[in-house]
Design a protein around this motif. Sequence first.
Motif, mmCIF file in Angstrom:
data_model
loop_
_atom_site.group_PDB
_atom_site.id
_atom_site.type_symbol
_atom_site.label_atom_id
_atom_site.label_comp_id
_atom_site.label_asym_id
_atom_site.label_seq_id
_atom_site.Cartn_x
_atom_site.Cartn_y
_atom_site.Cartn_z
ATOM 1 N N GLN A 191 19.547 36.129 -114.982
ATOM 2 C CA GLN A 191 20.599 35.906 -116.206
ATOM 3 C C GLN A 191 22.099 35.843 -116.307
ATOM 4 O OE1 GLN A 191 18.286 38.157 -114.525
ATOM 5 N NE2 GLN A 191 16.404 38.832 -116.291
ATOM 6 N N ILE A 220 24.727 30.220 -116.268
ATOM 7 C CA ILE A 220 24.095 29.732 -117.686
ATOM 8 C C ILE A 220 24.952 28.173 -116.622
ATOM 9 C CG2 ILE A 220 25.534 28.353 -119.697
ATOM 10 C CD1 ILE A 220 25.927 31.324 -120.336
ATOM 11 N N SER A 261 17.628 30.399 -117.778
ATOM 12 C CA SER A 261 17.313 30.702 -119.062
ATOM 13 C C SER A 261 18.414 30.508 -120.153
ATOM 14 C CB SER A 261 17.060 32.412 -119.173
ATOM 15 O OG SER A 261 18.725 33.146 -118.401
ATOM 16 N N SER A 262 19.335 29.873 -119.824
ATOM 17 C CA SER A 262 20.791 29.470 -120.731
ATOM 18 C C SER A 262 21.665 28.265 -120.336
ATOM 19 C CB SER A 262 21.589 31.275 -120.088
ATOM 20 O OG SER A 262 21.363 32.037 -120.742
ATOM 21 N N LYS A 317 14.881 22.958 -128.004
ATOM 22 C CA LYS A 317 14.868 23.899 -128.532
ATOM 23 C C LYS A 317 12.893 23.532 -128.715
ATOM 24 C CE LYS A 317 16.350 27.351 -129.055
ATOM 25 N NZ LYS A 317 15.734 28.698 -128.106
ATOM 26 N N LEU A 373 14.387 29.315 -124.051
ATOM 27 C CA LEU A 373 15.518 28.525 -123.712
ATOM 28 C C LEU A 373 16.854 29.038 -124.951
ATOM 29 C CD1 LEU A 373 16.891 27.665 -121.064
ATOM 30 C CD2 LEU A 373 16.922 25.277 -122.681
ATOM 31 N N LEU A 374 17.751 30.209 -123.556
ATOM 32 C CA LEU A 374 18.792 30.795 -124.815
ATOM 33 C C LEU A 374 19.856 29.103 -124.340
ATOM 34 C CD1 LEU A 374 20.162 32.848 -126.568
ATOM 35 C CD2 LEU A 374 22.034 33.052 -123.890
ATOM 36 N N VAL A 424 23.873 27.702 -125.952
ATOM 37 C CA VAL A 424 24.733 27.489 -125.564
ATOM 38 C C VAL A 424 25.264 26.207 -125.982
ATOM 39 C CG1 VAL A 424 27.177 29.195 -125.592
ATOM 40 C CG2 VAL A 424 25.235 29.416 -124.500
ATOM 41 N N ASP A 475 21.313 28.588 -130.067
ATOM 42 C CA ASP A 475 21.486 30.294 -130.041
ATOM 43 C C ASP A 475 22.676 31.580 -130.225
ATOM 44 O OD1 ASP A 475 18.667 30.762 -129.591
ATOM 45 O OD2 ASP A 475 19.376 29.686 -128.175
#
Length: 328
Positions: free
Chosen positions: A30, A33, A77-78, A110, A116-117, A119, A164
């Motif tokens: 986590q 990124i 996850s990001s 998405k 999924l995060l 950015v 997000d």
Amino acid sequence: MDSYYFHRGRRLRRTDVLRSMVRETEIRPQNLIQPYFVVETDDASYEKPISSMPGQSQLSIQKCVERVGRYVDKGLSSILLFGIPAEKDPVGSGAYAADGIVQKAIVAIKKAYPDLLVVTDVCLCEYTSHGHCGLLDDAGVVQNDPTLELLSKTAVSHVQAGADIVAPSDMMDGRVGAIRSALDKSGFTDTPIMSYAVKYASTFYGPFREAAESAPQFGDRKSYQMDPANAREAIREAEADLAEGADFLMVKPAMPYLDVVRRLADSYPTPLAAYQVSGEYSMIMAAVQNGWLDEKGAIMESLLAIKRAGADIIITYFAEAFFDGWKK
């Protein structure tokens, strides 16, 4: 000399289990990124390797979705998205177009991976024909305040598409407050801002400018990015962004500025990110390819250094490698 007269640190280093038990710093999935470069193209199969960043590529939306999917299945996850438009203009209109490359990529990603995060980088440099991060006056000087409106429009358009978190990287004064106000007025009060609060005018961005096709066509960015000689200034920049509504702070680059990462970690309770930039990645990969460094060891040691300095989050092109099993 009796054993109690000196410290026997090796007692806790004797086995893998002991070392794991007392390990002070861990890289969690986590924490990472992975950046991606998405290209506006009609060729759905487009995938162009970036010569200065071995293992990284410019990707069509379809290819990006496929590649992201491989790593989501492994625990990613990001992600952080950068867009490369088909056309550029002096005002960077592709950055805030509803059908811009990043906006379309967000929708596709998405749809495929709703948890999924995502950015998004908020800047104009990839979209302007001159390659600078803001509007220019007739003398070629970047105009701070007129740029804020376009950055705000860009951030809102990203969130409307499904982003997000928005991450302004332009280093215009006041951009966090302008974006926060625009997001709130548009009903996006819950969307966080990850501010590139402390972004230095660094030589280590070189490979990125090939990847994002964002090199300035004249001059440099020293009038708006920070002087590498300054550390106390980082505190002022961070405080300004927090006052304007930033939810995360970021230091960029990471490894040449670990002292700054530590200063911010000690000064603020705000979540702190550090960006292990393209030049850091390319140096390690070049040494690995020449047989000068062990790949897994060099990558993990570099990530641990950033985490140990105080970063909660690491933006790194090595995230994929981590999820490929190098964490073991």
